[in-house]
Scaffold this active site. Structure first.
Site, PDB file in Angstrom:
ATOM      1  N   GLU A 304       0.809  -1.224   0.000  1.00 34.97           N
ATOM      2  CA  GLU A 304       0.000   0.000   0.000  1.00 34.97           C
ATOM      3  C   GLU A 304       0.837   1.266   0.000  1.00 34.97           C
ATOM      4  O   GLU A 304       0.828   2.010   0.978  1.00 34.97           O
ATOM      5  CB  GLU A 304      -0.865   0.057   1.268  1.00 34.97           C
ATOM      6  CG  GLU A 304      -1.747  -1.111   1.494  1.00 34.97           C
ATOM      7  CD  GLU A 304      -2.388  -1.061   2.888  1.00 34.97           C
ATOM      8  OE1 GLU A 304      -3.564  -1.420   2.971  1.00 34.97           O
ATOM      9  OE2 GLU A 304      -1.719  -0.662   3.857  1.00 34.97           O
ATOM     10  N   ARG A 307       2.923   7.791  -0.011  1.00 34.21           N
ATOM     11  CA  ARG A 307       3.892   8.853  -0.264  1.00 34.21           C
ATOM     12  C   ARG A 307       4.766   8.597  -1.507  1.00 34.21           C
ATOM     13  O   ARG A 307       4.909   9.474  -2.354  1.00 34.21           O
ATOM     14  CB  ARG A 307       4.808   8.965   0.952  1.00 34.21           C
ATOM     15  CG  ARG A 307       5.785  10.124   0.918  1.00 34.21           C
ATOM     16  CD  ARG A 307       6.805   9.974   2.059  1.00 34.21           C
ATOM     17  NE  ARG A 307       6.203   9.714   3.339  1.00 34.21           N
ATOM     18  CZ  ARG A 307       5.796  10.657   4.195  1.00 34.21           C
ATOM     19  NH1 ARG A 307       6.005  11.912   3.929  1.00 34.21           N
ATOM     20  NH2 ARG A 307       5.223  10.329   5.330  1.00 34.21           N
ATOM     21  N   TYR A 348       5.865  17.947  11.494  1.00 27.65           N
ATOM     22  CA  TYR A 348       6.926  16.934  11.605  1.00 27.65           C
ATOM     23  C   TYR A 348       8.329  17.527  11.455  1.00 27.65           C
ATOM     24  O   TYR A 348       9.286  16.780  11.279  1.00 27.65           O
ATOM     25  CB  TYR A 348       6.781  15.876  10.506  1.00 27.65           C
ATOM     26  CG  TYR A 348       5.413  15.285  10.306  1.00 27.65           C
ATOM     27  CD1 TYR A 348       4.812  14.489  11.284  1.00 27.65           C
ATOM     28  CD2 TYR A 348       4.738  15.459   9.099  1.00 27.65           C
ATOM     29  CE1 TYR A 348       3.573  13.913  11.066  1.00 27.65           C
ATOM     30  CE2 TYR A 348       3.489  14.884   8.881  1.00 27.65           C
ATOM     31  CZ  TYR A 348       2.910  14.112   9.863  1.00 27.65           C
ATOM     32  OH  TYR A 348       1.700  13.539   9.646  1.00 27.65           O
ATOM     33  N   CYS A 375      -0.891  33.280  11.022  1.00 32.13           N
ATOM     34  CA  CYS A 375      -0.560  33.934  12.289  1.00 32.13           C
ATOM     35  C   CYS A 375      -0.010  32.923  13.273  1.00 32.13           C
ATOM     36  O   CYS A 375      -0.684  32.533  14.231  1.00 32.13           O
ATOM     37  CB  CYS A 375      -1.793  34.598  12.857  1.00 32.13           C
ATOM     38  SG  CYS A 375      -2.332  35.903  11.786  1.00 32.13           S
TER      39      CYS A 375
END
Ligand SMILES: *Cc1c(COP(=O)(O)O)cnc(C)c1O
Length: 454
Positions: A304, A307, A348, A375
């Site tokens: 699977e 990325r 991350y 912000c």
């Protein structure tokens, strides 16, 4: 034009995850960066910024590499599934399914996307550690394979699936494997919210034998994401084949072994991920070897990738706006997007590679920090990167943004989400419309009494 621009170097033509830029990237005679035959600064002018630009070739090559490597290296049947949480859209699901892959989903939204894109239901798999009843029903009604993750899944499915048409299930367990990646994207270690504890595996398998509404045909595990090492995947294969043997001995007709995803990509030149071919070869050989030594028939091998399939295909275009130089400390260059379209740096501490769209090969002359417009002081896309001199209005390119960017995007500060185009052979097609500020008001309601008070 220099030969050593990282944006034109393609280290591995079959493995987009090893390259910094999409496979179709080039520089035109005017020195401008081109992807899929489209000049990036022209796309920015035409569609506005921030803009996700997706190279169809990179995605198709990555799909073919996974599918072909599985055919070549694995002696049993196989199926590659796209982990669509990386970037779920109708167009991407359609392209990936057209390459013979399936799609895995973790919510009703992702499931509806795959179904509406025309992905065959027998190639869709539903994951999730807390599926709602409605999600389980939608999956069951559409004959989608459901990965049971915990007892709550079993309890809910008992009330949904019937003995006449048992639910097709895979069982996810925690393999107890450590890998080196960010704490938040590890999933295979014992202290994980995903899957059955390995100590519970045998009792759950025995319990499921008595459930006539259930047809357990697969086992699943996933160890994490953005992984550069091959050993954890090798270890996973043998842990999973042990579980396969146990499940078959208990009497389950297990056909599928799903080893998850996790192959890393090159975000910055120092990253050195394995190629798709090497990853598939290693996993295939490990599963075959483990099956041989235990005298087991080869299962269908499922994997699977998320990325590694889509991240390298995409660049995000921004327009440079303000600049702030704090003498002796830092120069900030701000762009018209940031953590709402790419939450990975703030979440991350992820690194990225960047360049100017129209001067990718000009000499870097200053060290700058690329800030977003939100912000939040932490809204920084790239810290301390070298760039040639730039002006407001210039288009900035950030590479490898095809995974966990659009899919994790937000409307923080009520900033509309970017558009996405897919490019190929000089054509660009819009696959995601740009949100407008007015769109963000459509779910707001004003109670009558607040209007009366004025
Ligand atoms: C996230 C996820 C994947 C994909 O991981 P990548 O690192 O993007 O390849 C595959 N399977 C499951 C169950 C996941 O949660």
């Amino acid at each position: 034009m220099s030969d050593n621009s990282p944006y034109e170097q393609h280290l591995d033509l079959n493995s987009p995850n090893r390259n910094l830029a999409p496979l179709s990237t080039s520089v035109d005679q005017k020195g401008r960066l081109v992807v899929g035959g489209c000049v990036l600064s022209n796309l920015a002018a035409c569609y506005g910024t921030p803009l996700y630009v997706i190279d169809e070739e990179s995605i198709r090559v990555a799909c073919r590499t996974y599918v072909n490597a599985l055919h070549k290296k694995y002696q049993g049947p196989s199926l590659a599934l796209y982990a669509s949480k990386a970037n779920s859209s109708l167009a991407l699901s359609r392209i990936i399914a057209s390459e013979g892959m399936g799609v895995d989903v973790v919510s009703a939204g992702e499931l509806l996307t795959a179904l509406n894109a025309g992905v065959a239901t027998e190639k869709i798999v539903l994951h999730g550690n807390n599926k709602s009843n409605a999600e389980l029903q939608l999956a069951y009604q559409n004959d989608v394979t459901i990965v049971i993750d915990n007892r709550y899944d079993i309890e809910q499915l008992q009330g949904i699936a019937s003995e006449v048409r048992p639910a097709r299930l895979m069982l996810r367990f925690t393999p107890g494997i450590e890998c080196h990646t960010h704490e938040y994207i590890k999933t295979g270690h014992l202290d994980s919210k995903f899957g059955f504890d390995p100590d519970q595996l045998e009792s759950i398998l025995r319990e499921l034998i008595g459930c006539k509404w259930a047809k357990l045909t697969g086992l699943h595990a996933h160890i994490g994401s953005q992984i550069f090492e091959l050993e954890p995947h090798q270890d996973l294969a043998s842990v999973m084949v042990d579980a396969l043997q146990l499940a078959r001995e208990i009497g389950h007709p297990i056909e599928d072994l799903n080893v998850g995803g996790g192959l890393g990509i090159r975000y910055v030149s120092e990253d050195d991920p394995p190629s798709i071919d090497d990853w598939v070869a290693l996993v295939s050989e490990a599963v075959m070897k483990a099956c041989r030594s235990r005298n087991l028939d080869l299962p269908r091998l499922l994997c699977e990738p998320g990325r590694s399939l889509v991240a390298p295909s995409c660049v995000t275009l921004y327009t440079i706006g303000s600049r702030k130089t704090i003498p002796g400390i830092r120069t900030y260059i701000s762009v018209d997007g940031g953590m709402s379209d790419n939450p990975r740096p703030i979440t991350y501490q992820s690194l990225y590679t960047t360049c100017l769209a129209d001067r990718p090969n000009s000499k870097a002359e200053e060290k700058v920090t690329i800030a977003g417009k939100h912000c939040e002081s932490g809204d920084v896309l790239l810290k301390d990167v070298e760039l040639p001199p730039s002006n407001s209005g210039d288009v900035l390119v950030v590479f490898s943004t095809g995974a966990y960017n659009a899919s994790m995007s937000s409307n923080y500060n009520r900033i509309p989400r970017p558009a996405a185009v897919i490019v190929r052979d000089g054509h660009a097609d819009l696959i995601l419309k740009r949100e407008q500020p007015e769109d963000l008001l459509i779910y707001d309601l004003m109670p009558e009494r607040l209007i009366e008070v004025g």
